[in-house]
Design an enzyme around this catalytic site. Structure first.
Site, PDB file in Angstrom:
ATOM      1  N   HIS A  77       1.372   4.870  -2.372  1.00 32.57           N
ATOM      2  CA  HIS A  77       1.037   5.749  -3.496  1.00 32.57           C
ATOM      3  C   HIS A  77       2.340   6.401  -3.936  1.00 32.57           C
ATOM      4  CE1 HIS A  77      -3.288   5.476  -2.500  1.00 32.57           C
ATOM      5  NE2 HIS A  77      -2.811   5.342  -1.268  1.00 32.57           N
ATOM      6  N   HIS A  85      -9.667   1.365  -1.525  1.00 29.20           N
ATOM      7  CA  HIS A  85      -9.599   1.947  -0.182  1.00 29.20           C
ATOM      8  C   HIS A  85     -11.023   1.915   0.382  1.00 29.20           C
ATOM      9  CE1 HIS A  85      -5.706   3.326  -1.433  1.00 29.20           C
ATOM     10  NE2 HIS A  85      -5.531   4.133  -0.414  1.00 29.20           N
ATOM     11  N   GLU A  87     -11.367   3.672   5.676  1.00 29.43           N
ATOM     12  CA  GLU A  87     -10.261   4.487   6.222  1.00 29.43           C
ATOM     13  C   GLU A  87     -10.918   5.574   7.076  1.00 29.43           C
ATOM     14  OE1 GLU A  87      -8.052   6.652   3.252  1.00 29.43           O
ATOM     15  OE2 GLU A  87      -6.416   7.164   4.635  1.00 29.43           O
ATOM     16  N   HIS A  90       0.859  -1.190   0.000  1.00 33.35           N
ATOM     17  CA  HIS A  90       0.000   0.000   0.000  1.00 33.35           C
ATOM     18  C   HIS A  90       0.892   1.236   0.000  1.00 33.35           C
ATOM     19  CE1 HIS A  90      -3.811   2.081   1.816  1.00 33.35           C
ATOM     20  NE2 HIS A  90      -3.117   2.920   1.029  1.00 33.35           N
TER      21      HIS A  90
END
Ligand code: ADE
Ligand code: ZN
Length: 341
Positions: free
Chosen positions: A21, A199, A202, A19
């Site tokens: 970005h 996602h 969260e 995970h």
């Protein structure tokens, strides 16, 4: 475990990052360097003043700054430099497998062609494969604050690069943008052979995790912090052996949790969930893989057996094939066995 020993143990664990970005690994120093060579002026006059702006009360406050930072990326070389800097850094932390998200729309919507973005990222990933023997997967994320039509355009742009891309993800502003908004494009993405992640949970409610599973048919949930709110959901996640890619420092910096001691990952492990630790946007949240492991272990008083389980879970939840998973998991076990001598 005493801090120096804990750091040493964590450093030695063969790790998988699932995970991350790539735009979130953009360190301020490199951002200034690239801005200068592209003749772009940043709203901050120094690395220090930029870093001071990294204080967030929620996901949206972070995203607003993150998208501004990404605007200095223009040329293939910029995407290459960004990706290579990240890969070099985590190679030094004994990360042996990475699954990297990129956000095409953050770039294509301001006129940078899809080809430029992916070629730069891909070249760095291939270099890490040959120089570091690192394996990787590349995941193209759809921005959920935009509409589904934009995601479909992105899917279409990716077609010439199908062999370079392993899956799709869903990120950006979660609240008010449920997975159901992207039902059709996820179905179309699966039909193209892409794996699916989203996602969910969260900042958003457990319903979003249910939607990601039941409507989008995802292979993995990114974050999923909120799943403990719903015991039935926990049982489904366990039955499906669904990976949950948690990012403790991100959760702390975005006030998803108020203090690290409140992080749900230990409870998740105790329930038998396939929970894992990752860094999300390390340049913004104060740490890469090692720091995420360390801060979590310290706050939750994790034992060697927990660290071992977390490392195994990450390979288990990865998109590697079963032989590769077995090989990595046996290395993790060998490593932890070696610590007892
Ligand atoms: N994009 C980059 N980081 C993100 C996060 N933590 N949540 C949602 N979208 C993101
Ligand atoms: Zn994320």
């Amino acid at each position: 475990m005493e801090p120096t020993k804990l750091k040493k143990v964590i450093q030695g664990i063969p790790k998988a990052e699932l995970h991350l970005h790539i735009e979130g690994s953009f360190e301020p120093e490199l951002m200034f360097e690239i801005a200068n060579r592209n003749n772009i002026s940043l709203a901050y006059d120094s690395v220090e003043s930029l870093k001071k702006a990294y204080k967030f009360n929620n996901l949206q406050e972070f995203l607003d700054i993150y998208y501004i930072g990404a605007q200095v990326l223009i040329h293939e070389r910029d995407f290459y430099d960004l990706t290579w800097a990240y890969l070099k850094k985590v190679h030094g932390q004994n990360v042996v497998h990475v699954e990297v998200f990129f956000d095409p729309q953050t770039h294509t919507d301001r006129g940078v062609p899809f080809d430029v973005v992916i070629k730069g990222i891909y070249r760095a990933l291939e270099k890490a494969k040959s120089e570091f023997n690192m394996t990787y997967k590349l995941i193209m994320s759809y921005l959920r604050h935009l509409n589904e039509e934009g995601a479909f355009k992105t899917l279409e742009s990716s077609m010439p690069y199908k062999d370079w891309i392993d899956g799709v993800g869903l990120d950006s502003s979660e609240l008010g943008n449920p997975p159901s908004k992207f039902l059709n494009v996820f179905k179309a993405s699966a039909e193209q052979g892409y794996k699916l992640a989203a996602h969910a949970g969260e900042e958003g409610p457990v319903e979003y995790i249910w939607e990601a599973i039941n409507l989008l048919n995802v292979d993995r949930i990114d974050h999923g912090n909120r799943c403990l709110d719903d015991e039935k959901l926990v049982q489904v996640l366990i039955e499906k052996n669904m990976g949950l890619t948690l990012c403790p420092l991100s959760n702390l910096e975005l006030k998803v949790i108020q203090k690290m001691e409140d992080h749900p990952i230990l409870k998740m492990l105790e329930k038998g969930l396939l929970a894992t630790i990752h860094s999300d946007d390390p340049a913004y949240f104060g740490g890469y893989m090692n720091e995420n492991y360390y801060e979590t272990a310290k706050a939750l008083n994790l034992k060697e057996e927990h660290l071992k389980q977390l490392a195994i879970n990450a390979f288990e939840a990865s998109w590697l094939n079963s032989d590769q998973k077995k090989k990595h998991i046996s290395y993790v076990k060998t490593y932890f066995n070696s610590l007892s001598y």
